[in-house]
Each structure stands twice: as C-alpha cells, then as structure tokens.
Design a protein around this motif. Structure first.
Motif, PDB file in Angstrom:
ATOM      1  N   SER A   1     -76.031 -52.144  18.389  1.00  0.00           N
ATOM      2  CA  SER A   1     -77.342 -52.774  18.197  1.00  0.00           C
ATOM      3  C   SER A   1     -77.329 -54.211  18.697  1.00  0.00           C
ATOM      4  O   SER A   1     -78.249 -54.657  19.395  1.00  0.00           O
ATOM      5  CB  SER A   1     -77.726 -52.745  16.711  1.00  0.00           C
TER       6      SER A   1
ATOM      7  N   LEU B   1     -77.937 -57.668  10.188  1.00  0.00           N
ATOM      8  CA  LEU B   1     -78.044 -57.973  11.611  1.00  0.00           C
ATOM      9  C   LEU B   1     -78.943 -59.177  11.871  1.00  0.00           C
ATOM     10  O   LEU B   1     -78.800 -59.849  12.894  1.00  0.00           O
ATOM     11  CB  LEU B   1     -78.558 -56.753  12.387  1.00  0.00           C
TER      12      LEU B   1
ATOM     13  N   CYS C   1     -70.613 -59.435  10.510  1.00  0.00           N
ATOM     14  CA  CYS C   1     -70.993 -58.970   9.168  1.00  0.00           C
ATOM     15  C   CYS C   1     -69.920 -59.302   8.122  1.00  0.00           C
ATOM     16  O   CYS C   1     -68.739 -59.404   8.431  1.00  0.00           O
ATOM     17  CB  CYS C   1     -71.274 -57.480   9.137  1.00  0.00           C
TER      18      CYS C   1
ATOM     19  N   TYR D   1     -78.924 -47.097  15.078  1.00  0.00           N
ATOM     20  CA  TYR D   1     -78.915 -46.988  16.541  1.00  0.00           C
ATOM     21  C   TYR D   1     -78.072 -45.798  16.955  1.00  0.00           C
ATOM     22  O   TYR D   1     -76.844 -45.840  16.929  1.00  0.00           O
ATOM     23  CB  TYR D   1     -78.410 -48.286  17.181  1.00  0.00           C
TER      24      TYR D   1
ATOM     25  N   ILE E   1     -77.813 -52.594   7.740  1.00  0.00           N
ATOM     26  CA  ILE E   1     -78.580 -53.078   8.893  1.00  0.00           C
ATOM     27  C   ILE E   1     -79.194 -54.440   8.622  1.00  0.00           C
ATOM     28  O   ILE E   1     -79.345 -55.258   9.538  1.00  0.00           O
ATOM     29  CB  ILE E   1     -79.676 -52.059   9.269  1.00  0.00           C
TER      30      ILE E   1
ATOM     31  N   PRO F   1     -83.197 -53.004  17.078  1.00  0.00           N
ATOM     32  CA  PRO F   1     -81.910 -52.966  16.381  1.00  0.00           C
ATOM     33  C   PRO F   1     -82.038 -52.843  14.873  1.00  0.00           C
ATOM     34  O   PRO F   1     -81.030 -52.804  14.173  1.00  0.00           O
ATOM     35  CB  PRO F   1     -81.282 -54.315  16.769  1.00  0.00           C
ATOM     36  N   TYR F   2     -83.292 -52.791  14.379  1.00  0.00           N
ATOM     37  CA  TYR F   2     -83.507 -52.768  12.943  1.00  0.00           C
ATOM     38  C   TYR F   2     -83.587 -51.356  12.376  1.00  0.00           C
ATOM     39  O   TYR F   2     -83.978 -51.141  11.245  1.00  0.00           O
ATOM     40  CB  TYR F   2     -84.789 -53.541  12.594  1.00  0.00           C
TER      41      TYR F   2
ATOM     42  N   LEU G   1     -73.235 -51.002  14.471  1.00  0.00           N
ATOM     43  CA  LEU G   1     -74.085 -52.193  14.460  1.00  0.00           C
ATOM     44  C   LEU G   1     -73.736 -53.111  15.633  1.00  0.00           C
ATOM     45  O   LEU G   1     -74.576 -53.903  16.082  1.00  0.00           O
ATOM     46  CB  LEU G   1     -73.923 -52.938  13.136  1.00  0.00           C
TER      47      LEU G   1
ATOM     48  N   SER H   1     -66.977 -54.702  13.402  1.00  0.00           N
ATOM     49  CA  SER H   1     -67.468 -55.119  12.087  1.00  0.00           C
ATOM     50  C   SER H   1     -66.564 -54.444  11.043  1.00  0.00           C
ATOM     51  O   SER H   1     -66.234 -53.256  11.193  1.00  0.00           O
ATOM     52  CB  SER H   1     -68.921 -54.674  11.890  1.00  0.00           C
ATOM     53  N   SER H   2     -66.076 -55.210  10.102  1.00  0.00           N
ATOM     54  CA  SER H   2     -66.698 -56.366   9.508  1.00  0.00           C
ATOM     55  C   SER H   2     -65.660 -57.444   9.208  1.00  0.00           C
ATOM     56  O   SER H   2     -64.476 -57.225   9.378  1.00  0.00           O
ATOM     57  CB  SER H   2     -67.363 -55.933   8.205  1.00  0.00           C
TER      58      SER H   2
END
Length: 331
Positions: free
Chosen positions: A91, A304, A291, A31, A301, A27-28, A88, A228-229
């Motif tokens: 992810s 996360l 987030c 995605y 990212i 997930p870093y 995100l 998000s967010s």
C-alpha cells in the motif's frame, strides 16, 4: 461534524495532493494482488512514461511486477511485501509511486526536490514480491489448489486461520533466502513453515531467484526493502570501508521518518535482502520497518496515515542520495 472531518482527512490522505478524480491507488482498504494488477494497468494508461515489467513468477504462477518511474539511466530500488502479512508495505509503495508519477507529470516538486531529479535517477518499485503469501494471508486456503490444502495446513501448524502467514506459498521465508550469512543463520524452523524457514539452500524460492536476476540487471545505486513492524531502520551488515557513507544516508532517512537506526536481532542476522545487496554490490541498503510493533499479524490499516506522513518523501530523498554518490564517484 466529526464524521465529515474524518471523511475529508481520508480524502486528503488518499489523494496526497492528487485531484480526487485522478487518484488510482486507495491504500485505506486491504490491498489485494488482484487490486495491484488492476491498478498497475490504470497507472500505465494514465502515466505513459512509467514502465511496468513482469520480471518473474511466484511459486504458484502469480506475476511479479516491477515499475520504473523516471528517465534516469541510474536506478534505485524499493521493494515491498517480502512477507505475506506485511502487505501494508505494498500500500505504501504504491501510493508513493502514484504521488511521484503525478508530480512528475505535472512538473511539480516532491518533498523539496525537483521532479527533474527523476530524469537523472529512476526509481524502480517492486510493490509485492510475495503475492502468494499475501493472497494466503488475506484470502485463506481456498485461493490455492485443493491438492495443496493439506500441505498448507501442515505448514500452518494445523490452523485454518492464515492471518499470521509470513512465508511464501510453499513455506519459505523470502527474507531468509539470500546468500550473505545464510549458512550461519539460525531461524528456529527446520522445515517449510508459516514463518522463519530459510530453505534448503539460498536463492531457492522462485521469487528470490527472480529478484536476484532483476537486481543484477538494473544494478541499483542503493536499495530499500520495506517491512512491518517496529518503526526502525536496519542498515548495517559488513559495510566495512563504506560504513560512514552508508550510515550517513541511513541517518538522513532516520531524520526524515523519525525511526531510529537499529542493529539486527539475533534471529535476523544474515540471509536478508539488505545483507546480500550490501555485500554483493558494496552499496547502501536498508530494511525500513513501518508501523508500531505487532506480533505475528498485519498491522492495522489505520496506522498507514502516520506511516505515510513519515515515509512519503523517502524515495525521492534516496534518489537524491544516489545522485550525490554518482557525482562523487565521477569527480
């Protein structure tokens, strides 16, 4: 030394307790839809007990995937990426899915709950409801047919930069497409656009049509849509006689994540997935915003790390809440 510490931290985050060689989800990194397809194939091969289902197609023909984890006859549902720039949440849900699958395979506990809870209540994940929007936001106009480029540019106010894109591929905001409160919903956009256009009528978008059919089929005990967010939880929409029950469950999630419970803003009243689920099924539903608040773009990212720590046990907590609801109903 600092770099080594960061690498070790990233490795721990990516694996989340899974042996590094067994981890599938990363997930870093951004995605993408293609990564999603590849990872689901790998997940299905590594974890034979999961079920991967294609439940529909996007406006541009991309597959919509749902994944069932567990053997329980009752279900809960977790949905990611209603909005293009909010990938995100894909992810996050994919990592949650893999961590839970690994724990289930190894017969290990999850956040203080027994893995066997998933034998009673299955978790359905829809990691990316809006693949067209995600692809456009990440890859830009060249990922779409040339004959549609002029239309995309028009919907994006003439901008060639699509990183703010929120809608689906044809300019409909998927989380303003559900029937409950749709007629009264004022969004500020009267035509297809990069954000906020609610469509000519509810359940118009291909993605929402597919999700509504799917939800009616699996009949979940409760549902969550990740967005998000903002780091907040929306839970209330004409809950009526079930308000105390639903608030209590939302409070459990708030305590776990550290997010406050919030009331919807004026532009978000009605038309959302949560709103429809609550009024259609008379069961709990939440919109969980991960987030910190950002305007018209994807959160970084790097956030996360913290969001995973906050949310990693949300799915299993909700499975347990569903079990308690079922037990109470059967008394």
């Amino acid at each position: 030394m600092k770099r080594i510490v960061l690498i070790l931290f990233a490795l721990f985050f990516l694996t989340g307790g899974i042996a590094a060689k067994a981890a599938i989800i990363n997930p870093y990194v951004p995605y993408h839809y293609d990564i999603l397809k590849q990872d689901l194939k790998k997940m299905k091969k590594q974890y034979r007990f999961i079920k991967v289902k294609k439940f529909g197609k996007s406006s541009f023909g991309r597959n919509l995937y749902a994944v069932r984890l567990g053997e329980g006859k009752q279900n809960i549902l977790i949905v990611g990426s209603h909005h293009g720039r909010e990938w995100l949440t894909t992810s996050l849900t994919m990592k949650m899915m893999e961590d839970y699958a690994y724990a289930y395979q190894q017969k290990k506990g999850i956040g203080g709950y027994s893995y066997s809870l998933l034998d009673e209540v299955s978790i359905w994940f829809i990691p990316m409801l809006n693949p067209d929007g995600v692809v456009l936001q990440q890859e830009g106009i060249d990922a779409f047919p040339k004959g549609f480029h002029a239309r995309l540019l028009e919907m994006n106010d003439g901008r060639s930069d699509f990183t703010s894109w929120k809608a689906n591929g044809i300019g409909i905001d998927l989380n303003r497409q559900y029937p409950s409160g749709w007629d009264e919903l004022q969004t500020g956009s009267e035509k297809p656009s990069w954000q906020f256009y609610k469509g000519e009528h509810p359940i118009e978008a291909a993605e929402v049509k597919a999700l509504v059919r799917f939800v009616n089929k699996i009949n979940p005990e409760l549902a969550v849509a990740y967005h998000s967010s903002g780091q907040e939880i929306f839970w209330d929409y004409h809950n009526d006689a079930h308000s105390a029950r639903d608030r209590a469950i939302a409070n459990e999630v708030a305590e776990l994540t550290g997010y406050p419970l919030s009331e919807p803003s004026a532009e978000a009243v009605g038309g959302g997935f949560k709103d429809w689920f609550i009024t259609e099924f008379r069961k709990p539903a939440m919109t969980i915003e991960i987030c910190r608040l950002v305007e018209d773009r994807a959160p970084p990212i790097s956030e996360l790390y913290e969001e995973w720590e906050r949310n990693q046990h949300v799915g299993i907590l909700l499975a347990n809440e569903a079990r308690k609801m079922i037990e109470k109903e059967n008394r």
